[in-house]
Motif scaffolding. Structure first.
Motif, PDB file in Angstrom:
ATOM      1  N   MET A 185       0.842  -1.145  -0.177  1.00  0.00           N
ATOM      2  CA  MET A 185       0.102  -0.005   0.148  1.00  0.00           C
ATOM      3  C   MET A 185       0.840   1.318   0.011  1.00  0.00           C
ATOM      4  SD  MET A 185      -3.068  -1.284  -0.058  1.00  0.00           S
ATOM      5  CE  MET A 185      -3.790   0.256   0.130  1.00  0.00           C
ATOM      6  N   GLY A 186       0.402   2.358  -0.920  1.00  0.00           N
ATOM      7  CA  GLY A 186       0.998   3.413  -0.758  1.00  0.00           C
ATOM      8  C   GLY A 186       0.286   4.670  -0.527  1.00  0.00           C
ATOM      9  N   TRP A 187       0.950   5.766  -0.283  1.00  0.00           N
ATOM     10  CA  TRP A 187       0.419   7.019  -0.404  1.00  0.00           C
ATOM     11  C   TRP A 187       1.066   8.078  -1.095  1.00  0.00           C
ATOM     12  CZ3 TRP A 187      -4.045   8.597   2.131  1.00  0.00           C
ATOM     13  CH2 TRP A 187      -4.528   7.778   3.018  1.00  0.00           C
ATOM     14  N   PHE A 188       0.442   8.658  -2.209  1.00  0.00           N
ATOM     15  CA  PHE A 188       0.892   9.700  -2.912  1.00  0.00           C
ATOM     16  C   PHE A 188       0.126  11.034  -2.728  1.00  0.00           C
ATOM     17  CE2 PHE A 188       3.032   6.936  -6.309  1.00  0.00           C
ATOM     18  CZ  PHE A 188       2.827   5.754  -5.570  1.00  0.00           C
ATOM     19  N   ARG A 189       0.683  11.907  -3.449  1.00  0.00           N
ATOM     20  CA  ARG A 189       0.120  13.355  -3.474  1.00  0.00           C
ATOM     21  C   ARG A 189       0.204  14.073  -4.902  1.00  0.00           C
ATOM     22  NH1 ARG A 189       4.068  16.162   1.180  1.00  0.00           N
ATOM     23  NH2 ARG A 189       5.952  16.451   0.001  1.00  0.00           N
ATOM     24  N   GLN A 190      -0.586  14.973  -4.824  1.00  0.00           N
ATOM     25  CA  GLN A 190      -0.736  15.615  -6.306  1.00  0.00           C
ATOM     26  C   GLN A 190      -1.372  16.957  -6.179  1.00  0.00           C
ATOM     27  OE1 GLN A 190      -3.253  13.720  -9.070  1.00  0.00           O
ATOM     28  NE2 GLN A 190      -2.035  14.903 -10.928  1.00  0.00           N
ATOM     29  N   ALA A 194       5.177   4.284   1.179  1.00  0.00           N
ATOM     30  CA  ALA A 194       4.616   2.727   1.128  1.00  0.00           C
ATOM     31  C   ALA A 194       5.054   1.728   2.117  1.00  0.00           C
ATOM     32  CB  ALA A 194       5.411   2.253  -0.277  1.00  0.00           C
ATOM     33  N   ILE A 195       4.088   0.792   2.334  1.00  0.00           N
ATOM     34  CA  ILE A 195       4.358  -0.218   3.350  1.00  0.00           C
ATOM     35  C   ILE A 195       4.160  -1.640   2.710  1.00  0.00           C
ATOM     36  CG2 ILE A 195       1.907  -0.135   3.971  1.00  0.00           C
ATOM     37  CD1 ILE A 195       3.033  -0.431   6.995  1.00  0.00           C
ATOM     38  N   SER A 196       4.972  -2.582   3.255  1.00  0.00           N
ATOM     39  CA  SER A 196       4.820  -4.034   2.690  1.00  0.00           C
ATOM     40  C   SER A 196       3.448  -4.761   3.094  1.00  0.00           C
ATOM     41  CB  SER A 196       5.916  -4.608   3.100  1.00  0.00           C
ATOM     42  OG  SER A 196       6.157  -4.920   4.524  1.00  0.00           O
ATOM     43  N   ARG A 197       3.176  -5.769   2.508  1.00  0.00           N
ATOM     44  CA  ARG A 197       2.063  -6.470   2.956  1.00  0.00           C
ATOM     45  C   ARG A 197       1.900  -6.642   4.087  1.00  0.00           C
ATOM     46  NH1 ARG A 197       4.371  -9.218  -1.549  1.00  0.00           N
ATOM     47  NH2 ARG A 197       3.264  -8.823  -3.408  1.00  0.00           N
ATOM     48  N   ALA A 198       2.765  -7.208   5.120  1.00  0.00           N
ATOM     49  CA  ALA A 198       2.482  -7.448   6.552  1.00  0.00           C
ATOM     50  C   ALA A 198       3.101  -6.383   7.427  1.00  0.00           C
ATOM     51  CB  ALA A 198       3.268  -8.846   6.875  1.00  0.00           C
ATOM     52  N   GLY A 199       3.788  -5.363   6.690  1.00  0.00           N
ATOM     53  CA  GLY A 199       3.947  -4.183   7.322  1.00  0.00           C
ATOM     54  C   GLY A 199       5.363  -3.895   7.871  1.00  0.00           C
ATOM     55  N   GLU A 200       6.196  -5.061   7.828  1.00  0.00           N
ATOM     56  CA  GLU A 200       7.463  -4.924   8.173  1.00  0.00           C
ATOM     57  C   GLU A 200       8.400  -4.114   7.507  1.00  0.00           C
ATOM     58  OE1 GLU A 200       6.146  -7.190   6.230  1.00  0.00           O
ATOM     59  OE2 GLU A 200       7.302  -8.625   5.213  1.00  0.00           O
TER      60      GLU A 200
END
Length: 120
Positions: A34-39, A50-56
């Motif tokens: 999952m990621g966050w972007f801005r515009q 961004a963060i990996s699937r399990a959050g590690e």
């Protein structure tokens, strides 16, 4: 098909704090990075976190590395962006996105965005 809905945007004072949330549905949330972007209008979307699937693992743009934090709750299918000490230049529309792999994998699913305005 994954649907993403951001919330939590608004007006915040510089130096304050704000937390953005993104609710996911329609897929297996833990399958996705999952990621966050801005515009800003008329500009390309910039990667924020961004963060990996399990959050590690997390990934960050240099401009926000020490101020913003990404986290996720797979049980609730939620991802968050904690914005601490925001600056006026952080004013943007923030988007949540889902990807099948780590950066620079393409993000296949996007939310509609939430406006963040930082007053100085």
């Amino acid at each position: 098909q994954v649907q993403l809905v951001e919330s939590g945007g608004g007006l915040v004072q510089a130096g304050g704090s704000l937390r953005l949330s993104c609710a996911a549905s329609g897929g297996t949330f833990s399958d996705y990075f999952m990621g966050w972007f801005r515009q800003v209008q008329w500009k390309e979307r910039d990667f924020v976190k961004a963060i990996s699937r399990a959050g590690e693992f997390t990934y960050s743009a240099d401009s926000v590395k020490c101020r913003f934090t990404i986290s996720r709750d797979n049980a609730k299918s939620m991802v968050y962006l904690q914005m601490n000490s925001p600056k006026a230049e952080d004013t943007d529309v923030y988007y949540c996105a889902a990807s099948n792999g780590p950066p620079p994998y393409e993000y296949a699913y996007w939310g509609q965005g939430t406006q963040v305005t930082v007053s100085s």
